[in-house]
Design an enzyme around this catalytic site. Sequence first.
Site, PDB file in Angstrom:
ATOM      1  N   GLU A  36      39.485  27.766  14.067  1.00 28.65           N
ATOM      2  CA  GLU A  36      39.572  27.771  15.600  1.00 28.65           C
ATOM      3  C   GLU A  36      38.805  26.910  16.595  1.00 28.65           C
ATOM      4  O   GLU A  36      38.850  26.649  17.358  1.00 28.65           O
ATOM      5  CB  GLU A  36      39.293  29.135  16.427  1.00 28.65           C
TER       6      GLU A  36
ATOM      7  N   GLY B 297      31.525  37.180  12.517  1.00 25.13           N
ATOM      8  CA  GLY B 297      30.410  37.993  13.335  1.00 25.13           C
ATOM      9  C   GLY B 297      29.289  37.672  12.391  1.00 25.13           C
ATOM     10  O   GLY B 297      29.203  37.179  11.478  1.00 25.13           O
TER      11      GLY B 297
ATOM     12  N   HIS C 264      35.867  28.360  10.088  1.00 26.36           N
ATOM     13  CA  HIS C 264      36.442  28.622  11.373  1.00 26.36           C
ATOM     14  C   HIS C 264      37.640  27.773  11.742  1.00 26.36           C
ATOM     15  O   HIS C 264      37.359  26.761  12.270  1.00 26.36           O
ATOM     16  CB  HIS C 264      35.355  28.860  12.672  1.00 26.36           C
TER      17      HIS C 264
ATOM     18  N   CYS D  25      35.748  34.124   7.924  1.00 30.71           N
ATOM     19  CA  CYS D  25      34.567  34.294   7.799  1.00 30.71           C
ATOM     20  C   CYS D  25      33.925  35.517   7.762  1.00 30.71           C
ATOM     21  O   CYS D  25      34.374  36.102   6.584  1.00 30.71           O
ATOM     22  CB  CYS D  25      33.660  33.540   8.979  1.00 30.71           C
ATOM     23  N   TYR D  26      33.069  36.234   8.519  1.00 28.76           N
ATOM     24  CA  TYR D  26      32.871  37.637   8.360  1.00 28.76           C
ATOM     25  C   TYR D  26      34.195  38.708   8.392  1.00 28.76           C
ATOM     26  O   TYR D  26      34.198  39.479   7.275  1.00 28.76           O
ATOM     27  CB  TYR D  26      32.118  38.259   9.516  1.00 28.76           C
TER      28      TYR D  26
ATOM     29  N   SER E 298      39.349  34.049  48.687  1.00 24.96           N
ATOM     30  CA  SER E 298      38.004  33.334  48.488  1.00 24.96           C
ATOM     31  C   SER E 298      38.405  31.958  48.903  1.00 24.96           C
ATOM     32  O   SER E 298      37.571  31.055  49.281  1.00 24.96           O
ATOM     33  CB  SER E 298      37.215  33.547  47.270  1.00 24.96           C
ATOM     34  N   GLY E 299      39.515  31.628  48.662  1.00 27.13           N
ATOM     35  CA  GLY E 299      40.070  30.065  48.816  1.00 27.13           C
ATOM     36  C   GLY E 299      39.894  29.424  47.466  1.00 27.13           C
ATOM     37  O   GLY E 299      40.618  28.391  47.122  1.00 27.13           O
ATOM     38  N   GLY E 300      39.364  30.338  46.446  1.00 31.27           N
ATOM     39  CA  GLY E 300      39.357  29.797  45.114  1.00 31.27           C
ATOM     40  C   GLY E 300      40.868  29.760  44.407  1.00 31.27           C
ATOM     41  O   GLY E 300      41.868  30.416  45.001  1.00 31.27           O
ATOM     42  N   VAL E 301      41.124  29.374  43.273  1.00 30.89           N
ATOM     43  CA  VAL E 301      42.294  29.397  42.871  1.00 30.89           C
ATOM     44  C   VAL E 301      42.684  30.633  42.263  1.00 30.89           C
ATOM     45  O   VAL E 301      43.837  31.291  42.551  1.00 30.89           O
ATOM     46  CB  VAL E 301      42.402  28.373  41.303  1.00 30.89           C
ATOM     47  N   ASP E 302      41.938  31.400  41.950  1.00 25.00           N
ATOM     48  CA  ASP E 302      42.266  32.637  41.168  1.00 25.00           C
ATOM     49  C   ASP E 302      42.673  33.738  42.444  1.00 25.00           C
ATOM     50  O   ASP E 302      43.817  34.314  42.167  1.00 25.00           O
ATOM     51  CB  ASP E 302      41.132  33.554  40.715  1.00 25.00           C
ATOM     52  N   SER E 303      41.805  33.872  43.459  1.00 24.45           N
ATOM     53  CA  SER E 303      42.307  34.774  44.329  1.00 24.45           C
ATOM     54  C   SER E 303      43.749  34.345  45.052  1.00 24.45           C
ATOM     55  O   SER E 303      44.577  35.002  45.407  1.00 24.45           O
ATOM     56  CB  SER E 303      41.356  35.119  45.327  1.00 24.45           C
ATOM     57  N   SER E 304      43.682  32.859  45.289  1.00 25.78           N
ATOM     58  CA  SER E 304      45.172  32.472  45.723  1.00 25.78           C
ATOM     59  C   SER E 304      46.197  32.886  44.922  1.00 25.78           C
ATOM     60  O   SER E 304      47.292  33.077  45.462  1.00 25.78           O
ATOM     61  CB  SER E 304      45.001  30.985  46.099  1.00 25.78           C
TER      62      SER E 304
ATOM     63  N   LYS F 193      41.469  30.704  32.642  1.00 27.76           N
ATOM     64  CA  LYS F 193      41.428  29.974  33.946  1.00 27.76           C
ATOM     65  C   LYS F 193      42.661  29.089  34.006  1.00 27.76           C
ATOM     66  O   LYS F 193      43.264  28.765  34.803  1.00 27.76           O
ATOM     67  CB  LYS F 193      40.105  29.230  34.222  1.00 27.76           C
TER      68      LYS F 193
END
Length: 518
Positions: free
Chosen positions: A177, A57, A175, A84-85, A228-234, A374
Site C-alpha cells: 500500500e 502491526g 507493504h 506483514c504482521y 464553517s465555510g470549509g469544504v466539509d460542512s459546505s 477529504k
Amino acid sequence: MTHHERLLIIDFGSQVTQLIARRLRELNVYCEIHPFNKVTDGFLAEFAPKAVILSGGPASVFAEGAPMPPKTVFDLGVPVLGICYGQQVMMHCLGGQVERGHGTAEFGRAFVTPTAAQTDLLDGWFATDREQVWMSHGDHVSKIAPGFEVYGTSPNAPFAITADVERRFYAVQFHPEVHHTPNGAKFYENFVRIAGFAGDWTMGAYREDAIAKIREQVGDKQVICGLSGGVDSSVAAVLIHEAIGDQLTCVFVDHGLLRQNEAEEVVKMFSENYSIPLIHADESELFLGKLDGVSDPETKRKIIGGLFIDVFQKYANQIEGAEFLAQGTLYPDVIESVSFSGGPSVTIKSHHNVGGLPEKMGLKLVEPLRELFKDEVRALGRELGLPPSFIGRHPFPGPGLAIRCPGEITREKLAILKKADAVYIDQIRKHGLYDDIWQAFVAILPVRTVGVMGDGRTYDFACALRAVTSVDGMTADYYPFTHDFLGETATRIINEVQGINRVTYDITSKPPGTIEWE
Ligand code: XMP
C-alpha cells in the site's frame, strides 16, 4: 447505507493501515477499517465482507495476548490477504511458523524476485526480474502453512509472497500500500479482481445512497447544520439540502477569527447558489472577549469549543422542531485506531467540534460524510455542483486564526495576521501554486524584532509562512518554494502590511511538527 460489496480491513495497528483503504477506494471498492478487538464472529456475520485484509502491526505473534482475528475469518469462504504482521497471523492461525527477527529483520526498500509458480495476484508484476517493495518487519515466517506455496522471495524474506490459491488466501511480508512499493496499486487491483468486486463504488452512487439514507433518518423533522465555510460542512449542507430541502437551516458562526473577507464570501456563496435558510451569527465580540489574555493553546481550544456549543445552542433554540444536528465529520475522524499502550492515545490537540451539543440538547446526529476521505468529499462536492473555487479551498481549522497567533490573541495582532495572510495567499495564487499546496497560511509570532526601514528603526512583529503538501492532513511535507518566490513574498508582506518587519519560512514536516502552530 447498503453497500452490497464491502471489504473489511482488520487493523492490527500499522501506521499505514489507512493507506490500504485509500488504495482500495481508488479502485472504487468500498471498505472499512475496524480494530481487531472489535471484530467478533457476530460482527463478521453482520458485515458480510466479500474479502478481508489483515493489516500490519507492531506486535509479535509470540507476545502474550498477541492480537488475533477470530478464527472464523478463515471459514468465510472469501479471499483473505495478510500483510506483514497480517501474514504472520495467517501462518500462525493456519499451521505455519513464525520466528523472531535475529538478524533477519528488514526495514525499508527491498527487492523481491519471482519463483517459478504463477498466480493471478501477480498479473502485471515482474516485467523485469525483480520488483521493489517496502519491508518493515522484525519477526518473519519460517514455515508456511499447509496448502501455501511461495511466489516471491527477498534476501531476508524467503516467504515474501505466499498464497494458497485454492482457498484464495494470500500473504505477503511487505507493504504493497505504500508508495515505496511502486507496483502496489496493481497488486491490490489483482486482489479485488480475484475477490470479484465490480468496482462500482462511485460518487454518483454514494450521492444517491446518502440522500436516501438522510431522508429515511430525518423523516419530516428539522435539521440544523453548523457551517464553517470549509469544504466539509459546505458539502454536507448541500447534500442534506438536496435530500430534505427547507427542513434544513444552516448556522454560520463568525467568531472573529476568520480570514480576511471570509464571512462575506461564505454568506455570498450560499445565498447566490442555494436557497438554504442561513443564519449569519456575528459573535466575534463574545469569542474575542473570552479569549482576552489567554495564551495557552489547549485553553484557547477549549474556550472556543465551549463557546461554539453555547452559541449554536442559542440559535438552534430559535428553530422550531429541530431534532437533528448535521456535521461534516470525515472518515479519518471516526477511525478508531488500535492503541498498544493499553490506554487511549495521547491527545496532541483537542480538535474543535460541536461534540458536546447533541447530548446537551437531545439532538441526534446526521453525518453523511463519515465514510469519506477529504479528497472524496471534494469529489462529492464536484458531483453536487459546488463552485470549483469553493471545493478547492485549503482546509481551515475550526478555532481559526486563534491557533495561528501563538501566545496572547489581540485585535491588533489579528488585524495584522489577516492582512499578511491575504498577501501570502495572493502570491500563491498569482504564481499558480494554490492547487499544488494542501494548506498555506501565515502565523504571527509572539515576538517583536528590530528592523530598519527607510532611515528609521522599526520594532514590529515577526511572522512565519507555512505551506504543506499532504493527502489527508495526517502527515505533511513543507512545500519547496523557490528562493525567488520566498524573497518576493517577504518583500510584499513587509511593504504592504504595517506591523510586520520580518518574515520566516517554516520548513518542518509533520511529524515531527504539526501543520498548525498550536
Ligand atoms: P494539525 O495542526 O493537527 O492539523 O497538524 C491537521 C489539519 O487539521 C486542521 N485542524 C483542525 N481542524 N478543528 C478543525 O476543524 C481543529 O480544532 C483543528 N486543528 C487543526 C489543520 O488546519 C490541518 O488542516
